[in-house]
Design an enzyme around this catalytic site. Structure first.
Site, short mmCIF file in Angstrom:
data_model
loop_
_atom_site.label_atom_id
_atom_site.label_comp_id
_atom_site.label_asym_id
_atom_site.label_seq_id
_atom_site.Cartn_x
_atom_site.Cartn_y
_atom_site.Cartn_z
N LYS A 1 0.86 -1.20 0.00
CA LYS A 1 0.00 0.00 0.00
C LYS A 1 0.88 1.23 0.00
O LYS A 1 2.01 1.18 0.51
CB LYS A 1 -0.89 0.02 1.25
CG LYS A 1 -2.15 0.85 1.06
CD LYS A 1 -3.20 0.07 0.29
CE LYS A 1 -4.47 0.86 0.09
NZ LYS A 1 -5.52 0.00 -0.52
N GLY B 1 -20.98 6.74 1.58
CA GLY B 1 -20.06 7.09 0.50
C GLY B 1 -20.82 7.19 -0.81
O GLY B 1 -21.90 6.60 -0.98
N GLY C 1 -18.64 7.55 -3.84
CA GLY C 1 -17.50 7.63 -4.75
C GLY C 1 -17.52 6.44 -5.70
O GLY C 1 -18.57 5.88 -6.00
N ASN C 2 -16.33 6.06 -6.13
CA ASN C 2 -16.22 4.97 -7.11
C ASN C 2 -16.88 3.69 -6.65
O ASN C 2 -17.72 3.12 -7.35
CB ASN C 2 -14.73 4.75 -7.42
CG ASN C 2 -14.51 3.52 -8.27
OD1 ASN C 2 -14.30 2.43 -7.76
ND2 ASN C 2 -14.60 3.68 -9.58
P1 NAD Z 1 -13.68 7.74 -3.44
O1 NAD Z 1 -12.71 8.79 -3.05
O2 NAD Z 1 -14.05 7.58 -4.87
O3 NAD Z 1 -15.05 7.95 -2.64
C1 NAD Z 1 -15.12 8.07 -1.25
C2 NAD Z 1 -16.53 8.52 -0.90
O4 NAD Z 1 -16.68 8.54 0.52
C3 NAD Z 1 -16.88 9.92 -1.39
O5 NAD Z 1 -18.22 9.95 -1.83
C4 NAD Z 1 -16.73 10.78 -0.13
O6 NAD Z 1 -17.54 11.94 -0.16
C5 NAD Z 1 -17.24 9.78 0.91
N1 NAD Z 1 -16.83 10.08 2.28
C6 NAD Z 1 -15.63 10.42 2.77
N2 NAD Z 1 -15.69 10.62 4.10
C7 NAD Z 1 -16.97 10.37 4.46
C8 NAD Z 1 -17.67 10.41 5.69
N3 NAD Z 1 -17.07 10.73 6.84
N4 NAD Z 1 -19.00 10.13 5.69
C9 NAD Z 1 -19.64 9.82 4.54
N5 NAD Z 1 -19.01 9.76 3.34
C10 NAD Z 1 -17.71 10.04 3.31
O7 NAD Z 1 -13.11 6.38 -2.84
P2 NAD Z 1 -13.42 4.89 -3.30
O8 NAD Z 1 -12.44 4.49 -4.33
O9 NAD Z 1 -14.87 4.75 -3.59
O10 NAD Z 1 -13.04 4.08 -1.97
C11 NAD Z 1 -13.94 3.96 -0.88
C12 NAD Z 1 -13.44 2.90 0.08
O11 NAD Z 1 -13.28 1.66 -0.63
C13 NAD Z 1 -12.08 3.15 0.73
O12 NAD Z 1 -12.08 2.54 2.02
C14 NAD Z 1 -11.11 2.39 -0.16
O13 NAD Z 1 -9.92 2.06 0.51
C15 NAD Z 1 -11.95 1.19 -0.47
N6 NAD Z 1 -11.55 0.46 -1.68
C16 NAD Z 1 -11.51 1.08 -2.90
C17 NAD Z 1 -11.17 0.34 -4.02
C18 NAD Z 1 -11.20 0.93 -5.40
O14 NAD Z 1 -10.97 0.18 -6.36
N7 NAD Z 1 -11.51 2.21 -5.57
C19 NAD Z 1 -10.85 -1.01 -3.89
C20 NAD Z 1 -10.92 -1.61 -2.65
C21 NAD Z 1 -11.27 -0.86 -1.54
#
Ligand code: NAD
Length: 429
Positions: free
Chosen positions: A108, A220, A222-223
């Site tokens: 990481k 959340g 996001g993605n």
């Molecule tokens: P991202 O940055 O695209 O989205 C994160 C989302 O969480 C956003 O909508 C943000 O506004 C929201 N957020 C942040 N703090 C918050 C809070 N306190 N309360 C409510 N919402 C909040 O990130 P992502 O890629 O969607 O990743 C989200 C999680 O999934 C993380 O824990 C990441 O480590 C995990 N993850 C991501 C991937 C990937 O492929 N993107 C893979 C495995 C795990």
């Protein structure tokens, strides 16, 4: 964002490991090897800002274990990033690759910064600066980074370009999450969110519940959250609440529509960081509520898909008795205290490193395609992803059923056993 500043994800990752190590009666050597990352790189990244000043950012790469293959794991840009967070996440990556049964280890990376406050040119400097510090320690055969919180395909391409400039060649397998057409894989954007739902679909099947009879609340937007909601709706589910972080106000909000949210409509008023425009949401008929309201919705399924430490001892009692499944899209969203409550109340938890393994599995497919320099279409990628995730889910669920284990414990037992076997076979422990 961790609400509790004293929360230490490494302690959580270690306590989870220790209890499984006891269950497996692991010897001291294996415990010592796996409780701590094998290698860590901590470094400064000097950035020339647009106004001519210099800012020095702190960057990390942590390689937890590579017995099963090259390390693999994302790079996060986050103002509250800490070395211990990166260490914990690298450890979870080792278990995640093992549970998904892909030939990779765990790593990481991170940079303490807030890309909201950096121009595109400054962000490019961060990416190139990060690679300059670890160009000899990462690569297709050693450690393969990927996007994570607040990093995207453009960042990955800048990083690849810097790596290729330093090493004088083309090495598309050095990094994943690249844009499609520039070494990226179809399906990578959807992979993590879709993977959450492939495992949720299997869990619903196991519990004899029809997806169309269920509702969900998601933390959340996001993605991960958006694509999880996308596929969840495709299989018939209804999402009634999502939440996100408001960058301007530095607090989170929940958005609720009892009849079900419209994904496309909400996407249309969301920025690239997953922040929803509150005023526009109100105009579209959404209730705009406190950030933590998502957790107390009367739904069948909770999908935490934001950050770690979101369901904890302080708020787990607010989870409705109607909730039957928690599908962990985020990494480490449930603390051990909250997890104990779910275990006792027989809430079916699909643990993070199984539920969100779709991202790394598709990253693995991207790496395979990049190394071959031959690319599959989206249907082929997503078909392979479904197959790999479903097999992983079934392996964990069978172990849980036969061993009378909670799903998280079963996933840990399976993953840790695989990694320990690889370390033993290599003669390390
Ligand atoms: P991202 O940055 O695209 O989205 C994160 C989302 O969480 C956003 O909508 C943000 O506004 C929201 N957020 C942040 N703090 C918050 C809070 N306190 N309360 C409510 N919402 C909040 O990130 P992502 O890629 O969607 O990743 C989200 C999680 O999934 C993380 O824990 C990441 O480590 C995990 N993850 C991501 C991937 C990937 O492929 N993107 C893979 C495995 C795990």
């Amino acid at each position: 964002m961790s609400s509790d500043r004293s929360f230490n994800p490494l302690e959580m990752a270690r306590s989870q490991f220790d209890s499984v190590a006891d269950y497996l009666e692991l010897d001291d050597g294996a415990r010592q090897l796996l409780r701590t990352p094998m290698r860590e790189y901590h470094f400064n990244i000097p950035i020339r800002m647009d106004d001519g000043s210099v800012q020095v950012l702190r960057g990390f790469r942590v390689q937890h274990n590579d017995a099963r293959g090259p390390c693999k794991g994302g790079i996060r840009f986050h103002p509250q990033e800490t070395a211990d967070t990166v260490r914990a996440l690298s450890m979870w990556m080792t278990w995640k690759c093992a549970v998904a049964d892909i030939p990779l280890g765990g790593g990481k990376g991170g940079v303490i910064c807030d890309p909201h406050n950096l121009s595109a040119r400054e962000q490019e400097q961060v990416c190139r600066g990060w690679v300059r510090q670890v160009a000899r320690n990462v690569g297709p055969q050693a450690d393969v980074p990927a996007p994570d919180v607040m990093t995207n395909s453009q960042h990955m391409l800048w990083m690849l370009d810097e790596y290729e400039t330093i090493h004088g060649g083309r090495y598309p397998g050095m990094i994943t999450g690249k844009p499609v057409g520039m070494g990226g894989s179809h399906g990578r954007t959807e992979a993590t969110g879709y993977g959450v739902i492939y495992t949720l679909r299997e869990a619903l099947k196991e519990l004899g519940i029809r997806p169309q009879d269920t509702s969900a609340a998601v933390q959340g937007f996001g993605n991960v959250a958006q694509y999880a909601i996308d596929l969840y709706h495709q299989i018939g589910g209804t999402t009634i609440c999502v939440s996100c972080w408001d960058q301007r106000e530095q607090k989170s909000y929940s958005f609720r529509k009892a009849a079900g949210i419209d994904l496309e409509e909400l996407r249309g008023i969301t920025d690239t960081y997953g922040g929803i425009d509150k005023d526009k949401a109100r105009d579209l008929g959404y209730e705009v509520l406190d950030g933590d309201v998502w957790i107390e919705q009367e739904v069948d399924i909770l999908i935490p898909a934001a950050l770690e430490n979101q369901i904890n001892a302080d708020n787990v009692n607010r989870v409705s008795k109607q909730v039957k499944i928690v599908a962990e899209g985020a990494n480490g969203p449930t603390t051990p205290e909250a997890d104990a409550v779910f275990k006792e109340q027989k809430v079916f938890v699909i643990p993070d490193f199984l539920a969100n393994a779709g991202g790394v599995t598709c990253s693995y497919f991207e790496q395979v395609q990049s190394n071959m320099n031959y690319f599959w279409d989206a249907g082929e990628v997503l078909g392979k992803l479904d197959q790999q995730m479903t097999s992983a889910y079934i392996a964990v669920s069978e172990l849980a059923q036969h061993g009378g284990l909670y799903m998280r414990d079963a996933a840990y037992v399976l993953a840790i056993k695989r990694v320990v076997t690889a370390c033993r076979d290599r003669g390390w422990v």
